[in-house]
Design a protein around this motif. Structure first.
Motif, PDB file in Angstrom:
ATOM      1  N   TYR A 113       0.821  -1.213   0.000  1.00 31.38           N
ATOM      2  CA  TYR A 113       0.000   0.000   0.000  1.00 31.38           C
ATOM      3  C   TYR A 113       0.854   1.262   0.000  1.00 31.38           C
ATOM      4  N   ASP A 114       0.228   2.379  -0.352  1.00 40.28           N
ATOM      5  CA  ASP A 114       0.902   3.676  -0.300  1.00 40.28           C
ATOM      6  C   ASP A 114       0.505   4.444   0.951  1.00 40.28           C
ATOM      7  N   VAL A 115      -0.698   4.139   1.438  1.00 41.05           N
ATOM      8  CA  VAL A 115      -1.245   4.891   2.570  1.00 41.05           C
ATOM      9  C   VAL A 115      -1.918   3.915   3.538  1.00 41.05           C
ATOM     10  N   ASN A 127       8.247   4.309   3.144  1.00 37.13           N
ATOM     11  CA  ASN A 127       7.599   5.077   2.094  1.00 37.13           C
ATOM     12  C   ASN A 127       6.076   5.042   2.159  1.00 37.13           C
ATOM     13  N   ILE A 128       5.564   4.822   3.354  1.00 37.53           N
ATOM     14  CA  ILE A 128       4.112   4.740   3.469  1.00 37.53           C
ATOM     15  C   ILE A 128       3.593   5.924   4.271  1.00 37.53           C
ATOM     16  N   ASN A 158       5.604  11.483   6.931  1.00 41.84           N
ATOM     17  CA  ASN A 158       4.726  10.314   6.816  1.00 41.84           C
ATOM     18  C   ASN A 158       3.478  10.283   7.701  1.00 41.84           C
ATOM     19  N   HIS A 173      -5.240  10.641  -3.180  1.00 45.49           N
ATOM     20  CA  HIS A 173      -4.396   9.448  -3.362  1.00 45.49           C
ATOM     21  C   HIS A 173      -5.139   8.398  -4.190  1.00 45.49           C
ATOM     22  N   ALA A 200      -5.363   9.260  -7.770  1.00 47.30           N
ATOM     23  CA  ALA A 200      -4.063   9.162  -8.455  1.00 47.30           C
ATOM     24  C   ALA A 200      -3.635   7.702  -8.604  1.00 47.30           C
ATOM     25  N   ARG A 250      -3.227   5.504  -6.207  1.00 48.46           N
ATOM     26  CA  ARG A 250      -2.455   4.938  -5.096  1.00 48.46           C
ATOM     27  C   ARG A 250      -3.358   4.097  -4.205  1.00 48.46           C
ATOM     28  N   LYS A 251      -2.719   3.154  -3.524  1.00 49.84           N
ATOM     29  CA  LYS A 251      -3.515   2.195  -2.742  1.00 49.84           C
ATOM     30  C   LYS A 251      -3.583   2.588  -1.268  1.00 49.84           C
ATOM     31  N   VAL A 252      -4.803   2.559  -0.752  1.00 48.07           N
ATOM     32  CA  VAL A 252      -5.026   2.947   0.642  1.00 48.07           C
ATOM     33  C   VAL A 252      -5.557   1.746   1.424  1.00 48.07           C
TER      34      VAL A 252
END
Ligand code: GDP
Ligand code: IMO
Ligand code: MG
Length: 421
Positions: free
Chosen positions: A25-27, A61-62, A94, A208, A211, A213-215
């Motif tokens: 995940y990104d978030v 990086n999360i 972060n 997010h 865009a 990105r995975k939450v």
């Protein structure tokens, strides 16, 4: 957005699983609850317990977001962040906090204690972190929100709310001696709080998602503690279910993807309230010892019992669970036989597998199916193929009953002790 939730009474191992899944995940975002939660992560031989910070924080990086649905104690947040200093975590980069999250002030904690005391032996067994009184004020439209700490009239708003609380506390004849000390810590923490990234998190999360990105939404507590569907009044004061992720983050239901439901291979509960499969004998004691079942937030011994399928089916239904993760399978290593509650027997002798309004521990008896245990250590097991036959059978039986695939089995507290299927 995917959601990860506990399907029982909390402490299923959500912290561990979020940490394991986080690299996908990104978030990671918390959407409800507050410092009543205690989410444990273990890696590199170190154990961390997080209360308000999302469990993605140890991954470089999360991004970690505390959403609007959360009730936040600035004092505890400051302590948590300070406690993590030695791990060089980039909080500025972060960690993001919703300006619409609600603030727990010192008198909320005193009210929690006063209400619990007044209930006598009917007490909820609250963590006394001020959760109930803070959500009460939120719904009552008088609470302070994170964004308020940036306003010039914050002190006035604070005083007005404290005056209201003092009136109630005097009704309960509650001693206010500790208040000045609590307030000093609170205002110090508020100063610190102003230095964090305070954002309109609903925009952050949706930007997010838009865009690509995975939450991952990280639930706190468990579905059986949900304010609407849990064992009311022995519940927490938020919607711990999947729908809570929509209201607690500002994400539309149409954006929900996977719903990961996590459960222990048995069952625990801290605090009061019905628990049909609870064990009061040596078996329960052995489970507590083997599972180290002591609260991550309060240190209280957790009540232990066998797995409860009617309760799990209910949680799966209200959450729309798409994948199941079974935790703490290793704790059942010690048993030659394992019980699985498939139904409840009512006083008239009939059997049900539904959690109806009338149901409580006094009028139901669990009906068990007994299966052989694997009775062997799982410490060397590295893949599902290596599972003992009895454990494979246990997983298969649960899958057949619950009608949702069990995609992960956890066999120890460490990040690495996780078997994917
Ligand atoms: P959470 O609130 O859902 O995050 O769960 P807690 O952290 O309160 O409680 C779960 C406890 O079980 C923690 O002490 C974890 O380290 C531990 N744990 C998680 N998964 C496993 C597992 O598979 N086996 C064992 N033995 N312990 C586990
Ligand atoms: P995590 O996220 C287990 C329980 C309390 C009490 C009831 C109400 O770690 O799974 P509250 O303080 O919310 O007013 O308490 O809910 N409880 C939990 N039990 N795990 C939790 O969180 C819990 N958070 C609250 O013990 O019975
Ligand atoms: Mg916990």
């Amino acid at each position: 957005m995917d959601i990860l939730l506990g399907l029982q009474w909390g402490d299923e191992g959500k912290g561990k699983v979020v940490d394991v899944l986080a690299p996908q995940y990104d978030v990671v975002a918390r959407f409800q609850g507050g410092p009543n939660a205690g989410h444990t992560l273990e890696f590199d031989g170190i154990k961390h317990v997080l209360h308000q910070i999302p469990s993605g924080i140890f991954r470089e990086n999360i991004l970690n977001i505390i959403g609007n649905g959360v009730v936040l104690d600035p004092v505890i947040l400051k302590k948590e962040i300070e406690g993590l200093h030695k791990f060089n975590i980039a909080f500025k980069k972060n960690l993001f906090v919703s300006k619409k999250a609600t603030i727990i002030i010192p008198t909320h904690k005193l009210l929690d204690a006063a209400y619990e005391k007044s209930k006598g032996d009917k007490k909820i067994g609250s963590t006394l972190k001020g959760i109930g009184p803070t959500y009460q004020d939120k719904i009552g439209r008088v609470a302070l929100r994170v964004g308020d700490i940036l306003a010039e009239d914050f002190q006035e708003k604070y005083e007005a709310l404290v005056e209201k609380h003092k009136t109630i506390l005097s009704f309960y004849e509650f001693d206010l001696a500790q208040l000045p000390e609590l307030e000093q810590a609170f205002f110090e923490a508020v100063e610190f709080f102003r230095t964090l990234n305070l954002v309109d998190s609903e925009y952050e999360v949706n930007d997010h998602l838009n865009a690509g990105r995975k939450v991952l939404a990280e639930g706190a507590q468990g579905s059986l503690l949900d304010i609407d569907f849990g064992s009311y009044p022995f519940v927490t004061s938020s919607n711990t279910m999947a729908a809570g992720a929509c209201t607690g983050l500002g994400v539309a239901p149409s954006k929900i993807g996977e719903v990961y439901g996590i459960f222990k291979a048995y069952c625990t509960r801290v605090g009061s309230g019905p628990f049909p499969t609870e064990l009061f004998d040596n078996t329960g004691e052995a489970m507590r010892k083997e599972g180290n079942e002591f609260g991550s937030t309060t240190g209280r011994p957790r009540r232990c019992g066998w797995i409860d399928l009617p309760a799990l089916k209910y949680s799966i239904m209200i959450n729309g669970v798409t994948q199941l993760f079974m935790m703490k399978a290793d704790v059942l290593n010690i048993f030659e036989k394992i019980n699985i509650c498939t139904h409840y027997e009512l006083p008239d002798g009939s059997r049900v597998d539904r959690l109806t309004y009338e149901l409580n521990t006094d009028n139901v008896k669990p009906v068990y199916k007994t299966v052989p245990g694997w009775h062997t250590s799982l410490s060397e097991v590295a893949s599902y193929e290596q599972f003992p036959k009895e454990l494979k059978d246990y997983v298969k039986l649960l899958e057949d009953e619950l009608e949702v695939p069990i995609k992960m089995v956890s066999v120890g507290p460490d990040r690495k002790q996780t078997i994917m299927r």
